[in-house]
Design a protein around this motif. Structure first.
Motif, short mmCIF file in Angstrom:
data_model
loop_
_atom_site.label_atom_id
_atom_site.label_comp_id
_atom_site.label_asym_id
_atom_site.label_seq_id
_atom_site.Cartn_x
_atom_site.Cartn_y
_atom_site.Cartn_z
N LEU A 138 -7.85 5.42 -8.64
CA LEU A 138 -7.31 4.06 -8.51
C LEU A 138 -7.83 3.44 -7.22
CD1 LEU A 138 -5.29 1.78 -9.33
CD2 LEU A 138 -3.56 3.02 -7.98
N GLN A 139 -8.38 2.23 -7.33
CA GLN A 139 -8.86 1.50 -6.14
C GLN A 139 -8.28 0.09 -6.17
OE1 GLN A 139 -13.00 -0.25 -5.49
NE2 GLN A 139 -13.14 1.59 -4.24
N VAL A 140 -7.70 -0.31 -5.04
CA VAL A 140 -7.11 -1.65 -4.91
C VAL A 140 -7.66 -2.27 -3.63
CG1 VAL A 140 -5.00 -3.03 -4.80
CG2 VAL A 140 -5.00 -0.86 -6.05
N SER A 141 -8.23 -3.49 -3.76
CA SER A 141 -8.80 -4.17 -2.59
C SER A 141 -8.47 -5.65 -2.66
CB SER A 141 -10.31 -3.96 -2.53
OG SER A 141 -10.94 -4.55 -3.65
N ILE A 142 -8.46 -6.28 -1.48
CA ILE A 142 -8.22 -7.73 -1.38
C ILE A 142 -9.33 -8.33 -0.53
CG2 ILE A 142 -6.67 -9.53 -0.51
CD1 ILE A 142 -4.34 -7.76 -1.13
N ASP A 143 -9.92 -9.42 -1.05
CA ASP A 143 -11.01 -10.07 -0.33
C ASP A 143 -11.07 -11.54 -0.73
OD1 ASP A 143 -13.25 -10.40 1.27
OD2 ASP A 143 -14.63 -9.99 -0.37
N GLU A 171 0.83 -1.21 0.00
CA GLU A 171 0.00 0.00 0.00
C GLU A 171 0.86 1.26 0.00
OE1 GLU A 171 -3.36 2.14 2.87
OE2 GLU A 171 -2.98 -0.02 3.02
N ALA A 172 1.93 1.27 0.81
CA ALA A 172 2.81 2.43 0.86
C ALA A 172 3.53 2.63 -0.48
CB ALA A 172 3.83 2.27 1.98
N ALA A 173 3.94 1.51 -1.11
CA ALA A 173 4.64 1.61 -2.39
C ALA A 173 3.72 2.19 -3.46
CB ALA A 173 5.15 0.23 -2.81
N ILE A 174 2.45 1.73 -3.50
CA ILE A 174 1.50 2.25 -4.49
C ILE A 174 1.23 3.72 -4.23
CG2 ILE A 174 -0.83 2.03 -5.41
CD1 ILE A 174 -0.72 -0.93 -4.71
N ASN A 175 1.13 4.08 -2.96
CA ASN A 175 0.88 5.48 -2.62
C ASN A 175 2.04 6.37 -3.07
OD1 ASN A 175 -0.99 7.32 -1.14
ND2 ASN A 175 0.84 7.70 0.06
N ASP A 176 3.31 5.90 -2.85
CA ASP A 176 4.48 6.65 -3.33
C ASP A 176 4.47 6.77 -4.84
OD1 ASP A 176 5.30 6.98 -0.77
OD2 ASP A 176 6.92 5.49 -0.84
N LEU A 177 4.08 5.68 -5.52
CA LEU A 177 4.02 5.70 -6.98
C LEU A 177 3.03 6.75 -7.47
CD1 LEU A 177 4.77 4.44 -9.74
CD2 LEU A 177 2.93 2.78 -9.37
N CYS A 178 1.85 6.80 -6.84
CA CYS A 178 0.84 7.79 -7.24
C CYS A 178 1.35 9.21 -7.04
CB CYS A 178 -0.46 7.56 -6.45
SG CYS A 178 -1.29 6.01 -6.82
N ALA A 191 -7.25 2.33 -0.92
CA ALA A 191 -6.90 0.94 -0.59
C ALA A 191 -7.93 0.37 0.38
CB ALA A 191 -5.51 0.87 0.03
N ILE A 192 -8.45 -0.81 0.07
CA ILE A 192 -9.47 -1.45 0.90
C ILE A 192 -8.94 -2.81 1.36
CG2 ILE A 192 -11.83 -2.33 0.99
CD1 ILE A 192 -12.52 -0.34 -1.22
N HIS A 193 -8.72 -2.95 2.65
CA HIS A 193 -8.23 -4.20 3.26
C HIS A 193 -6.87 -4.63 2.69
CE1 HIS A 193 -12.06 -4.36 5.12
NE2 HIS A 193 -12.73 -4.77 4.05
N LEU A 194 -6.14 -3.70 2.12
CA LEU A 194 -4.86 -4.06 1.51
C LEU A 194 -3.82 -4.37 2.57
CD1 LEU A 194 -3.79 -4.39 -1.34
CD2 LEU A 194 -2.96 -2.05 -1.28
N SER A 195 -3.82 -3.60 3.65
CA SER A 195 -2.83 -3.78 4.71
C SER A 195 -3.19 -4.94 5.65
CB SER A 195 -2.68 -2.49 5.51
OG SER A 195 -3.91 -2.12 6.09
N ASP A 196 -4.39 -5.53 5.45
CA ASP A 196 -4.82 -6.61 6.33
C ASP A 196 -4.32 -7.98 5.87
OD1 ASP A 196 -6.17 -4.64 7.65
OD2 ASP A 196 -8.11 -5.12 6.78
N HIS A 197 -3.68 -8.04 4.70
CA HIS A 197 -3.25 -9.31 4.15
C HIS A 197 -1.74 -9.30 3.88
CE1 HIS A 197 -7.55 -9.06 3.26
NE2 HIS A 197 -7.55 -10.38 3.24
N THR A 198 -1.12 -10.44 4.13
CA THR A 198 0.31 -10.60 3.86
C THR A 198 0.46 -11.39 2.56
OG1 THR A 198 0.79 -10.64 6.22
CG2 THR A 198 2.49 -11.50 4.74
N LEU A 199 1.07 -10.76 1.57
CA LEU A 199 1.24 -11.38 0.25
C LEU A 199 2.70 -11.72 0.02
CD1 LEU A 199 -1.03 -8.99 -1.86
CD2 LEU A 199 -1.67 -11.14 -0.78
N ALA A 200 2.92 -12.74 -0.82
CA ALA A 200 4.29 -13.10 -1.20
C ALA A 200 4.93 -11.94 -1.96
CB ALA A 200 4.28 -14.36 -2.06
N GLU A 201 6.26 -11.86 -1.88
CA GLU A 201 6.97 -10.72 -2.49
C GLU A 201 6.76 -10.67 -4.00
OE1 GLU A 201 11.58 -9.82 -3.14
OE2 GLU A 201 10.99 -9.71 -1.02
#
Length: 659
Positions: free
Chosen positions: A595-600, A536-543, A557-567
């Motif tokens: 731009l909207q990014v969400s994980i569910d 989320e921080a990287a996308i925010n810096d990019l924007c 960002a919706i629930h983006l920081s609530d999930h741990t994803l592989a690198e």
């Protein structure tokens, strides 16, 4: 860039019991006369209950008195004693909905032993009001379930055409509220056929006409809606100052708004609001005020539109339903945007997004359809049972004849042989089908593997192109800068002179540019924010890095920081978004990008919308950037949908598997 349309979530709860004297076609005087001349206590009890209902909302003391009188006449036995709980629920519903719903269930339980039309009709009414309670609790699925599987079958068994027609009309309203206008039209026609049967009061057609008018208006059939309103207008004069006018003005206001006649719409709605205020109908008044907003907004009177919604946002009756809150939040967000007041607009859009994220209209539509299928299957089962009974009767009659019995035996033997042969053929065909199915699945698996390999190769080719570009940047850009600084420094060293501040400042500037270029190249290879903080921080810096005086990017960002994803998954998502923004800024020349990014539930959803130049989708396969996006989406077993029009912007929706 956006145009507001009339949303369909205008929940109307058509109560089949109307306190209006004209609506019931009964007067206090006639009921009192019948009460005084009734020959049995049961009849007196039922008449007392009707009087209690007639005074409901008008005179609470008389309502309570006649309700108690009815209980005394019922003597706590039989149908009147059970019906008492139905009317008691009607009386307390406004103050305690849960307790009223419990009384409706008790009414149904006590009436189950009785199979008379009267008992069945009251069970249907009790279930309808229980379902209406579920609707008020923001559970339209529960309302539809009760209508299709409880209220309608009971009303049909009772032969109560009035009740059956109103329940069918209520089902139509559920489909209308869900945006299923064709399905709603089917149930409206069934309701009309039922309400036109002998014995049904004429005024019941008024609600049917206003319902079909709203359904036609929302589905884009304004002319047909006007015809339905004219039919309702012919019936209304017989019921002056009745609540039917509220539904009429609401439907007429919606029709005028759809037709673009905003002044006429506001005039009709103002009549309805004034009448609702005099009657003390808060929700009817507010739902017409909500329609006022649509008229003001589409007439571009944004300040008035904003004021209406701000007023409604404080009304508990309106904000009780989640779908109404969605309309208010979204309408305020768009209205503030039109007024160029982006701070409050962002706040209301955030509220809308958070609420919309917790709701699923598509799930509601699917649930209602599933309930309808169950209802249709039950109807078919009744026909099957009737046919079975008829066949049994015919078989018993035929068994009295020896000739028929012998013929039946011969046919039975033939059928046994035929079934045996059919079973053998079926078994062989099933084995062949299973073999074909296995082969087909293997073929699909091979195709999927081949497609995944192509995506992997395409990504590798893209990475190779990225390496070449990086090499050029290092050689032509960074290398040239460092070489220039070295030449200047060597020249001073050969001269043997101590360099002054000016030459040193020039060399320092060259080194600063080299460091900046090095950071840019390193960030393109692997953003430091992605490694050190979060996606989320990287996308925010990019924007933020891609925004300038001409381009504004809104990131949510919706629930983006609530999930741990592989690198590697984070990097794929980052590269896809980087390419989307790059296309919108460099090629689309967009001024605004959302731009909207969400994980569910193991899915990542990316939506990018811009107001740029757009492009021809039929020629999009030639773009390297879009091909890179498609390859990464395919590699992650996802889906992509692109909607773009020349000079009207581009919208991209992407779904990725991230588990």
């Amino acid at each position: 860039m956006k145009k507001l349309v009339i949303l369909v979530f205008l929940y109307t709860l058509p109560l089949f019991v109307n306190a209006q004297t004209t609506a019931n076609e009964k007067s206090t005087e006639s009921l009192l006369l019948q009460l005084n001349t009734a020959g049995t206590d049961s009849a007196r009890a039922m008449l007392s209950f009707e009087l209690a209902e007639l005074y409901l909302g008008k005179d609470s003391l008389k309502t309570d008195r006649y309700l108690k009188n009815g209980l005394q006449f019922s003597k706590n036995t039989g149908i009147p004693a059970a019906v008492y709980f139905y009317y008691a629920g009607r009386v307390i519903e406004g103050a305690d909905l849960d307790q009223a719903m419990a009384l409706y269930l008790k009414t149904d339980t006590l009436l189950q032993p009785y199979k008379t039309p009267q008992a069945l009709s009251f069970r249907a009414k009790a279930w309808y009001l229980y379902g209406a309670g579920e609707q008020k609790k923001d559970n339209p699925k529960g309302f539809a379930d009760i209508l299709l599987n409880k209220a309608i079958p009971l009303a049909q068994q009772a032969g109560d055409n009035t009740m059956a027609g109103k329940n069918l009309l209520a089902v139509a309203m559920v489909f209308k509220n869900a945006g299923e206008f064709d399905k709603a039209d089917t149930y409206i026609k069934s309701a009309f056929n039922t309400l036109k049967l002998p014995g049904v009061p004429t005024h019941e057609l008024i609600t049917a006409y206003t319902t079909v008018a709203e359904n036609y208006s929302l589905s884009g059939k304004a002319a047909e809606a006007r015809q339905a309103l004219d039919s309702a207008a012919k019936l209304l004069p017989a019921y002056p100052d009745s609540e039917f006018y509220l539904d009429y003005y609401a439907a007429e206001g919606m029709n005028y708004t759809v037709m673009g006649k905003f002044e006429d719409a506001l005039a009709s709605l103002e009549k309805g609001i004034s009448m609702a205020a005099k009657m003390g109908k808060a929700y009817d008044m507010q739902r017409m005020q909500l329609q006022q907003f649509y008229a003001y907004y589409n007439a571009r009177q944004f300040t008035k539109a904003k004021n209406v919604l701000l007023l409604l946002s404080e009304k508990p009756e309106m904000m009780m339903l989640a779908t109404n809150r969605l309309q208010v939040f979204y309408g305020l967000a768009l209205t503030y945007e039109e007024l160029k007041d982006f701070g409050p607009g962002y706040t209301w859009m955030k509220k809308y997004a958070e609420l919309n994220d917790s709701l699923s209209k598509s799930q509601l539509t699917n649930d209602v359809h599933a309930l309808e299928i169950r209802y249709r299957n039950a109807e078919k089962q009744k026909e099957i049972e009737a046919l079975k009974a008829k066949n049994i009767q015919e078989s018993l009659s035929a068994s009295n004849s020896r000739l028929v019995s012998g013929l039946f035996g011969s046919i039975s033997m033939f059928l046994v042989l035929l079934l045996t042969a059919g079973y053998i053929i079926f078994r062989n065909r099933r084995k062949l089908h299973e073999q074909k199915e296995l082969s087909y699945r293997q073929h699909l698996h091979e195709i999927a593997q081949e497609q995944q390999l192509r995506f992997s190769q395409a990504i590798m080719q893209g990475e190779e192109q990225e390496r070449r570009r990086l090499a050029r940047d290092l050689h032509d850009g960074l290398g040239g800068m460092i070489a220039g600084a070295r030449i200047n420094l060597s020249a001073h060293m050969k001269s043997g002179e101590i360099p002054t501040a000016a030459p040193l400042e020039k060399i320092t500037q060259q080194l600063d540019k080299s460091v900046t270029e090095l950071r840019r190249i390193a960030h393109n290879m692997m953003p430091a924010t992605l490694l050190e903080q979060s996606l989320e921080a990287a996308i925010n810096d990019l924007c933020e890095s891609m925004m300038n005086d001409h381009t504004r990017i809104t990131f949510q960002a919706i629930h983006l920081s609530d999930h741990t994803l592989a690198e590697d998954v984070q990097l794929h998502i980052y590269r896809i978004i980087q390419e989307l923004l790059n296309n919108a800024v460099r090629h689309g020349k967009a001024k605004n990008i959302m731009l909207q990014v969400s994980i569910d539930e193991g899915k990542c959803y990316i939506t990018a919308e811009d107001d740029g130049k757009g492009f021809d989708i039929t020629n999009s396969s030639k773009g390297i950037g879009l091909n890179n996006i498609r390859n990464r989406v395919g590699f992650m077993k996802g889906n992509i949908d692109i909607d773009s029009r020349i000079n009207q912007g581009t919208t991209v929706n992407i779904e990725l598997n991230v588990q």
